[in-house]
Design an enzyme around this catalytic site. Structure first.
Site, mmCIF file in Angstrom:
data_model
loop_
_atom_site.group_PDB
_atom_site.id
_atom_site.type_symbol
_atom_site.label_atom_id
_atom_site.label_comp_id
_atom_site.label_asym_id
_atom_site.label_seq_id
_atom_site.Cartn_x
_atom_site.Cartn_y
_atom_site.Cartn_z
ATOM 1 N N SER A 97 86.590 164.026 19.032
ATOM 2 C CA SER A 97 87.536 164.344 20.105
ATOM 3 C C SER A 97 88.962 164.447 19.551
ATOM 4 C CB SER A 97 87.410 163.301 21.216
ATOM 5 O OG SER A 97 88.059 163.723 22.396
ATOM 6 N N ASP B 136 80.187 169.350 27.802
ATOM 7 C CA ASP B 136 81.490 168.841 27.388
ATOM 8 C C ASP B 136 82.509 169.954 27.554
ATOM 9 O OD1 ASP B 136 83.673 167.666 26.162
ATOM 10 O OD2 ASP B 136 82.717 167.408 24.210
ATOM 11 N N HIS C 280 80.554 164.454 26.764
ATOM 12 C CA HIS C 280 81.614 164.038 25.861
ATOM 13 C C HIS C 280 81.580 162.515 25.681
ATOM 14 C CE1 HIS C 280 85.442 164.571 23.800
ATOM 15 N NE2 HIS C 280 85.773 163.404 24.310
#
Length: 314
Positions: free
Chosen positions: A157, A252, A282
Site C-alpha cells: 500500500s 481493492d 486491500h
C-alpha cells in the site's frame, strides 16, 4: 470471484460493532488508535533466533524505530519492508507477525522501518526516512546476512509506494540498486478515477473516501501529487529499475494502478511477475491468523525471494 468467506466473516464482525466509526471521520491520532486495536486481532508470528530494535538517526528528528528479524546465521538475503497505512497509520508492531513469517519462510533477514507519518510529517519526509533506512541496509548488509546477500525493497500500500520510490531513487543516485522490489497493492498514482476505485465490491477497508483522506494528509497540496516521489507511475522512465514482484488484490481500489505500474515496468524491459490475488480485499497480507490468504501470499513472496536469490547467485 467474490470476496472469500474468511474475508466476508471478518467484515461482518467489524460491521457488527455498534461503536464502529469510519476512519475517515476520525482525527489521525484517533484513527491510529483504532488501527492499532484492529491489529491485535492478528495471530503472533513465530519466534526467531534474533529480533532486535534500534533507532536510526534521521534529519530533522530524533530518529526512527527499526526492527530486525534474523531467521538464521548467514541469511542469503535482506529485505527492507516498508509497512502500509496510507502514510498516516500503521506501525512495525502491526506488521511484526507478517515480517516474522516472511523471515522464516524465505530465510531472509527482514528489516522493518517505522518511517514518520503525516500529517505531522507530510511528503516528502516519509520518502526521506525510507531512503535513510535503505542506506543503512546497504551499509550494514554484511552484519545482517552473508557477504554475498541479495538486497530487496518491499512494502504494501503506502509502503509499496515508498518502496517503489526508493527503488527509483537508488537507480538515479548511481549507487547500489536493490536486487528486487516487492510491491504489494502499491499506491502508484494520485488519480482516484480508475475503474477499480469505482467498483462497489472494492469499497471495504479502503474505500475511495479513505484514499482521499490519506492523500489529503500526506500531500496536502494537490499540485505536488504528480511528483514522481509521490506518484511513482509518473516518473517517465522505468528502464533499469530492479526486477519486480507486484501483487494486487482482486477487490481493492488500488488494483488497477498496481497492475498499470507492473505493465509500465515490463514495457521498459524490467523483469516483472504480476499476480492478482483472487477473492481478497486491500490489507489482507498483514492479517495473519485471520485471513488464510495472508500466509499464502507471504509464502509466495518468500519463494520469489529464495528463487531470485538462488538464480542471481549462480
Amino acid at each position: 470471484m467474490a470476496l472469500d468467506e474468511a474475508t466476508l466473516q471478518l467484515l461482518r464482525v467489524m460491521s457488527s460493532d455498534p461503536n464502529a466509526v469510519p476512519l475517515t471521520e476520525l482525527e489521525p491520532q484517533q484513527a491510529r488508535a483504532v488501527s492499532a486495536t484492529r491489529a491485535q486481532l492478528f495471530a503472533p508470528g513465530p519466534e526467531l533466533p534474533e529480533s532486535r530494535d534500534f533507532r536510526l538517526p534521521v534529519a530533522g528528528g530524533d530518529g526512527i524505530q527499526m526492527r530486525i528479524h534474523v531467521p538464521k546465521a548467514r541469511a542469503h538475503s535482506v529485505v527492507l519492508y516498508l509497512h502500509g497505512g496510507g502514510w498516516v497509520l500503521g506501525s512495525i508492531d502491526a506488521y511484526d507477525a507478517m515480517a516474522r513469517h516472511l523471515a522464516v519462510d524465505s530465510g531472509a533477514t527482514v528489516v522493518l522501518a517505522e518511517y514518520r507519518k503525516a500529517p505531522e510529517h507530510p511528503f516528502p519526509i516519509p520518502v526521506d526516512d525510507c531512503w535513510e533506512a535503505w542506506q543503512w541496509v546497504l551499509e550494514n548488509a554484511q552484519q545482517l546476512a552473508a557477504p554475498d546477500a541479495k538486497l530487496y525493497l518491499a512494502g504494501d500500500s503506502a509502503g509499496g509506494n515508498l518502496a517503489a520510490v526508493t527503488a527509483r531513487k537508488a537507480r538515479d543516485s548511481g549507487g547500489a540498486k536493490p536486487d528486487g522490489q516487492i510491491l504489494i497493492y502499491p499506491v502508484t498514482d494520485h488519480d482516484l478515477g480508475r475503474g477499480s476505485y469505482l467498483e462497489p465490491e472494492n469499497q471495504t477497508l479502503l474505500p475511495v473516501e479513505a484514499m482521499e483522506y490519506f492523500w489529503g494528509y500526506y500531500v496536502p497540496d494537490p499540485g505536488e501529487r504528480s511528483h514522481p516521489d509521490a506518484s511513482p507511475i509518473r516518473c517517465g522512465d522505468f528502464s533499469g529499475l530492479a526486477p519486480a514482484l507486484v501483487i494486487t488484490a482482486e477487490h481493492d481500489v488500488l488494483r488497477d494502478e498496481g497492475e498499470h505500474y507492473a505493465s509500465e515496468l515490463s514495457r521498459a524491459g524490467v523483469p516483472v511477475q504480476q499476480v492478482c490475488w483472487p477473492g481478497q480485499m486491500h490489507g489482507f497480507i498483514q492479517m495473519t491468523g485471520v485471513l488464510p490468504a495472508s500466509l499464502e501470499a507471504t509464502g509466495y513472496i518468500a519463494n520469489y525471494i529464495s528463487n531470485l536469490s538462488t538464480i542471481e547467485s549462480e
